[in-house]
Design a protein around this motif. Structure first.
Motif, PDB file in Angstrom:
ATOM      1  N   MET A 198       0.850  -1.159   0.000  1.00 35.77           N
ATOM      2  CA  MET A 198       0.000   0.000   0.000  1.00 35.77           C
ATOM      3  C   MET A 198       0.907   1.236   0.000  1.00 35.77           C
ATOM      4  O   MET A 198       1.824   1.336   0.793  1.00 35.77           O
ATOM      5  N   GLY A 199       0.622   2.127  -0.904  1.00 32.71           N
ATOM      6  CA  GLY A 199       1.321   3.396  -0.934  1.00 32.71           C
ATOM      7  C   GLY A 199       0.336   4.510  -0.639  1.00 32.71           C
ATOM      8  O   GLY A 199      -0.867   4.271  -0.537  1.00 32.71           O
ATOM      9  N   TYR A 200       0.841   5.712  -0.488  1.00 31.15           N
ATOM     10  CA  TYR A 200      -0.030   6.852  -0.192  1.00 31.15           C
ATOM     11  C   TYR A 200       0.367   8.043  -1.035  1.00 31.15           C
ATOM     12  O   TYR A 200       1.538   8.302  -1.265  1.00 31.15           O
ATOM     13  N   ASP A 201      -0.647   8.763  -1.523  1.00 36.65           N
ATOM     14  CA  ASP A 201      -0.463  10.020  -2.233  1.00 36.65           C
ATOM     15  C   ASP A 201      -1.265  11.038  -1.441  1.00 36.65           C
ATOM     16  O   ASP A 201      -2.471  11.159  -1.615  1.00 36.65           O
ATOM     17  N   MET A 231      -3.437  11.952   1.325  1.00 35.00           N
ATOM     18  CA  MET A 231      -4.326  11.175   2.184  1.00 35.00           C
ATOM     19  C   MET A 231      -4.970  10.008   1.444  1.00 35.00           C
ATOM     20  O   MET A 231      -5.758   9.271   2.022  1.00 35.00           O
ATOM     21  N   VAL A 232      -4.648   9.820   0.174  1.00 39.19           N
ATOM     22  CA  VAL A 232      -5.239   8.764  -0.633  1.00 39.19           C
ATOM     23  C   VAL A 232      -4.345   7.530  -0.609  1.00 39.19           C
ATOM     24  O   VAL A 232      -3.153   7.612  -0.894  1.00 39.19           O
ATOM     25  N   SER A 233      -4.925   6.376  -0.247  1.00 41.70           N
ATOM     26  CA  SER A 233      -4.150   5.140  -0.284  1.00 41.70           C
ATOM     27  C   SER A 233      -4.167   4.578  -1.705  1.00 41.70           C
ATOM     28  O   SER A 233      -5.159   4.671  -2.412  1.00 41.70           O
ATOM     29  N   VAL A 234      -3.045   4.013  -2.108  1.00 40.38           N
ATOM     30  CA  VAL A 234      -2.886   3.481  -3.460  1.00 40.38           C
ATOM     31  C   VAL A 234      -2.443   2.022  -3.337  1.00 40.38           C
ATOM     32  O   VAL A 234      -1.310   1.760  -2.945  1.00 40.38           O
ATOM     33  N   PRO A 235      -3.340   1.063  -3.647  1.00 42.19           N
ATOM     34  CA  PRO A 235      -2.982  -0.346  -3.494  1.00 42.19           C
ATOM     35  C   PRO A 235      -2.102  -0.856  -4.639  1.00 42.19           C
ATOM     36  O   PRO A 235      -2.317  -0.521  -5.799  1.00 42.19           O
ATOM     37  N   PHE A 236      -1.097  -1.655  -4.291  1.00 39.22           N
ATOM     38  CA  PHE A 236      -0.216  -2.313  -5.253  1.00 39.22           C
ATOM     39  C   PHE A 236      -0.175  -3.790  -4.924  1.00 39.22           C
ATOM     40  O   PHE A 236      -0.116  -4.176  -3.757  1.00 39.22           O
ATOM     41  N   ARG A 285      -2.697   7.212 -13.493  1.00 44.68           N
ATOM     42  CA  ARG A 285      -3.485   7.105 -12.263  1.00 44.68           C
ATOM     43  C   ARG A 285      -4.568   6.047 -12.468  1.00 44.68           C
ATOM     44  O   ARG A 285      -5.346   6.116 -13.409  1.00 44.68           O
ATOM     45  N   GLN A 286      -4.579   5.064 -11.577  1.00 48.93           N
ATOM     46  CA  GLN A 286      -5.567   3.989 -11.607  1.00 48.93           C
ATOM     47  C   GLN A 286      -6.073   3.767 -10.191  1.00 48.93           C
ATOM     48  O   GLN A 286      -5.578   4.378  -9.248  1.00 48.93           O
ATOM     49  N   THR A 287      -7.025   2.841 -10.034  1.00 52.99           N
ATOM     50  CA  THR A 287      -7.520   2.548  -8.683  1.00 52.99           C
ATOM     51  C   THR A 287      -6.672   1.505  -7.981  1.00 52.99           C
ATOM     52  O   THR A 287      -6.674   1.419  -6.757  1.00 52.99           O
ATOM     53  N   SER A 288      -5.946   0.669  -8.734  1.00 47.97           N
ATOM     54  CA  SER A 288      -5.007  -0.289  -8.158  1.00 47.97           C
ATOM     55  C   SER A 288      -3.956  -0.623  -9.210  1.00 47.97           C
ATOM     56  O   SER A 288      -4.137  -0.332 -10.392  1.00 47.97           O
ATOM     57  N   TYR A 289      -2.883  -1.224  -8.762  1.00 48.15           N
ATOM     58  CA  TYR A 289      -1.741  -1.494  -9.635  1.00 48.15           C
ATOM     59  C   TYR A 289      -1.218  -2.893  -9.367  1.00 48.15           C
ATOM     60  O   TYR A 289      -1.337  -3.406  -8.266  1.00 48.15           O
ATOM     61  N   ARG A 290      -0.601  -3.481 -10.388  1.00 45.56           N
ATOM     62  CA  ARG A 290       0.049  -4.787 -10.247  1.00 45.56           C
ATOM     63  C   ARG A 290       1.479  -4.631 -10.737  1.00 45.56           C
ATOM     64  O   ARG A 290       1.706  -4.157 -11.848  1.00 45.56           O
ATOM     65  N   ILE A 291       2.431  -5.022  -9.915  1.00 47.61           N
ATOM     66  CA  ILE A 291       3.837  -5.003 -10.309  1.00 47.61           C
ATOM     67  C   ILE A 291       4.171  -6.393 -10.840  1.00 47.61           C
ATOM     68  O   ILE A 291       4.082  -7.379 -10.116  1.00 47.61           O
ATOM     69  N   ALA A 292       4.538  -6.452 -12.113  1.00 47.63           N
ATOM     70  CA  ALA A 292       4.862  -7.710 -12.777  1.00 47.63           C
ATOM     71  C   ALA A 292       6.375  -7.786 -13.019  1.00 47.63           C
ATOM     72  O   ALA A 292       7.088  -6.791 -12.887  1.00 47.63           O
TER      73      ALA A 292
END
Length: 66
Positions: free
Chosen positions: A1-4, A6-11, A54-61
């Motif tokens: 989980m990252g943050y921008d 106050m917004v959390s950004v799931p990875f 900018r997306q709602t979630s991300y996948r690191i491949a």
């Protein structure tokens, strides 16, 4: 989980990505240890992916780690 702010950004990170970074030798037994060891690399990759779009979630491949 990252943050921008106050917004959390799931990875999500794929096991193959940890292998590509060279931190995973035994997938099931060492996945958490591999994640902890690769944390700074993962954060840098996540920062690069997040900056690109900018997306709602991300996948690191694995290909993101090259």
């Amino acid at each position: 989980m990252g943050y921008d702010g106050m917004v959390s950004v799931p990875f999500l990170i794929e096991v193959e990505a940890l292998e590509e970074l060279g931190f995973l030798s035994q997938p099931e037994a060492s996945a958490l240890a591999a994640f902890d060891a690769a944390r700074s690399s993962i954060f840098e990759i996540a920062r690069r992916i997040y900056s690109a779009s900018r997306q709602t979630s991300y996948r690191i491949a694995a290909e993101d780690c090259r």
